[in-house]
Design a protein around this motif. Structure first.
Motif, PDB file in Angstrom:
ATOM      1  N   VAL A  29     -23.517 -32.664 -76.568  1.00 45.60           N
ATOM      2  CA  VAL A  29     -23.990 -31.775 -77.623  1.00 45.60           C
ATOM      3  C   VAL A  29     -25.194 -30.996 -77.114  1.00 45.60           C
ATOM      4  CG1 VAL A  29     -24.979 -31.656 -79.954  1.00 45.60           C
ATOM      5  CG2 VAL A  29     -23.208 -33.348 -79.433  1.00 45.60           C
ATOM      6  N   VAL A  30     -25.168 -29.679 -77.279  1.00 49.79           N
ATOM      7  CA  VAL A  30     -26.339 -28.842 -77.022  1.00 49.79           C
ATOM      8  C   VAL A  30     -26.908 -28.439 -78.374  1.00 49.79           C
ATOM      9  CG1 VAL A  30     -27.212 -26.691 -76.040  1.00 49.79           C
ATOM     10  CG2 VAL A  30     -25.433 -27.982 -74.843  1.00 49.79           C
ATOM     11  N   GLN A  76     -14.429 -33.793 -58.492  1.00 53.71           N
ATOM     12  CA  GLN A  76     -14.732 -32.476 -57.944  1.00 53.71           C
ATOM     13  C   GLN A  76     -15.954 -31.840 -58.599  1.00 53.71           C
ATOM     14  OE1 GLN A  76     -13.903 -31.058 -55.240  1.00 53.71           O
ATOM     15  NE2 GLN A  76     -15.165 -29.265 -55.694  1.00 53.71           N
ATOM     16  N   ARG A  77     -16.106 -32.020 -59.897  1.00 53.53           N
ATOM     17  CA  ARG A  77     -17.300 -31.480 -60.548  1.00 53.53           C
ATOM     18  C   ARG A  77     -18.562 -32.182 -60.047  1.00 53.53           C
ATOM     19  NH1 ARG A  77     -15.102 -30.601 -66.761  1.00 53.53           N
ATOM     20  NH2 ARG A  77     -14.403 -28.451 -66.474  1.00 53.53           N
ATOM     21  N   ASP A  98     -20.246 -27.850 -70.466  1.00 58.54           N
ATOM     22  CA  ASP A  98     -18.930 -27.404 -69.990  1.00 58.54           C
ATOM     23  C   ASP A  98     -18.379 -28.343 -68.917  1.00 58.54           C
ATOM     24  OD1 ASP A  98     -19.133 -25.285 -71.729  1.00 58.54           O
ATOM     25  OD2 ASP A  98     -19.724 -23.825 -70.203  1.00 58.54           O
ATOM     26  N   ALA A  99     -19.289 -28.925 -68.120  1.00 52.73           N
ATOM     27  CA  ALA A  99     -18.867 -29.855 -67.067  1.00 52.73           C
ATOM     28  C   ALA A  99     -18.529 -31.238 -67.611  1.00 52.73           C
ATOM     29  CB  ALA A  99     -19.961 -29.971 -66.008  1.00 52.73           C
ATOM     30  N   LEU A 157     -28.173 -27.307 -63.531  1.00 46.44           N
ATOM     31  CA  LEU A 157     -27.298 -26.723 -64.535  1.00 46.44           C
ATOM     32  C   LEU A 157     -28.075 -26.507 -65.829  1.00 46.44           C
ATOM     33  CD1 LEU A 157     -24.126 -29.004 -64.180  1.00 46.44           C
ATOM     34  CD2 LEU A 157     -24.609 -26.856 -62.986  1.00 46.44           C
ATOM     35  N   SER A 158     -27.760 -25.448 -66.540  1.00 43.25           N
ATOM     36  CA  SER A 158     -28.295 -25.284 -67.886  1.00 43.25           C
ATOM     37  C   SER A 158     -27.627 -26.300 -68.798  1.00 43.25           C
ATOM     38  CB  SER A 158     -28.028 -23.869 -68.399  1.00 43.25           C
ATOM     39  OG  SER A 158     -26.635 -23.686 -68.608  1.00 43.25           O
ATOM     40  N   ALA A 159     -28.167 -26.464 -69.986  1.00 44.67           N
ATOM     41  CA  ALA A 159     -27.562 -27.396 -70.938  1.00 44.67           C
ATOM     42  C   ALA A 159     -26.130 -26.997 -71.257  1.00 44.67           C
ATOM     43  CB  ALA A 159     -28.401 -27.442 -72.211  1.00 44.67           C
TER      44      ALA A 159
END
Length: 252
Positions: free
Chosen positions: A177-178, A152-153, A171-172, A164-166
């Motif tokens: 690691v950010v 689903q993601r 989160d997804a 998407l942001s980092a």
């Protein structure tokens, strides 16, 4: 070794592959895919000392995806099999694969992240699938992406076409690691990753690729894998050494 589309360096058991088509946004063409596949094949060979392979792009663009200029010129996107096979080798080969992400990642570039064991992204990274805007969809990326972040993601990411942001990618589940500085974070990871031995990595990844995460269905394979590991004389020797000398395998 010198290549037309890559910069490649090897230091001990770490190989770093840097996409080097800055004027094309590090877009994927047949030459880049072939050169990258050649290096990965050398690194994953049984007699290679390499146990960690890092994939990198530029400071502003990791990879812009497929080379649209080549598609428009030829009227064909070419054979997708070499790129798919490259991702398969990164995902299942007997090395730890790490993507170091700075800047923009789009379309086919996401396939490298999805196929990597570990993804380290700087805060500036932006990661998206734009294919549906052009009437396409990421057919070859999705098997790897679904395995990494779930159906689903992956579906939502494909339909929205929004980068998407980092932090959102973390989160997804696409980014592990950010970091403010990807290089520093990578060096910290290497302190542990370079301790792993190739046979152990190979056994683990072969098992992981077949593991469905369903305890009942996976039971027999899990028991067989456990028994096989403890029959390995080197494994048993390492355990005995730790019990008698309190020394870990890498310690003198």
């Amino acid at each position: 070794m010198t290549f037309e589309t890559l910069k490649v360096t090897t230091d001990g058991n770490v190989c770093r592959i840097v996409f080097d088509r800055p004027n094309a946004g590090n877009a994927l063409n047949a030459k880049l895919i072939a050169e990258c596949a050649e290096i990965v094949a050398r690194c994953t060979a049984e007699d290679s000392p390499v146990t960690v392979v890092a994939i990198e792009g530029g400071p502003e663009v990791f990879c812009a995806g497929g080379d649209f200029e080549a598609v428009s010129d030829s009227g064909s996107a070419g054979d997708p099999a070499p790129l798919y096979d490259l991702w398969q080798a990164l995902a299942d080969g007997p090395v730890v694969t790490v993507s170091l992400v700075r800047g923009r990642v789009n379309a086919g570039g996401v396939g490298f992240l999805a196929a990597s064991d570990i993804v380290i992204a700087e805060e500036s990274a932006r990661i998206g699938l734009s294919e549906l805007l052009f009437g396409l969809y990421p057919a070859c990326v999705l098997p790897f992406l679904i395995r990494r972040i779930g159906r689903q993601r992956a579906n939502y990411m494909t339909l929205m076409t929004r980068p998407l942001s980092a932090a959102e990618a973390r989160d997804a589940g696409l980014v592990d690691v950010v970091a403010e500085n990807a290089e520093r974070a990578f060096r910290q990871h290497l302190a542990r990753l370079t301790l792993l031995k190739k046979p152990a990595i190979a056994r683990y990844k072969a098992y992981l690729s077949a593991c469905r995460g369903e305890p009942v269905a996976d039971r027999e394979a899990a028991l067989a894998a456990n028994r096989e590991m403890f029959r390995d004389p080197e494994v048993r020797a390492s355990i005995r050494r730790y019990v008698t000398e309190l020394k870990l395998p890498w310690e003198d």
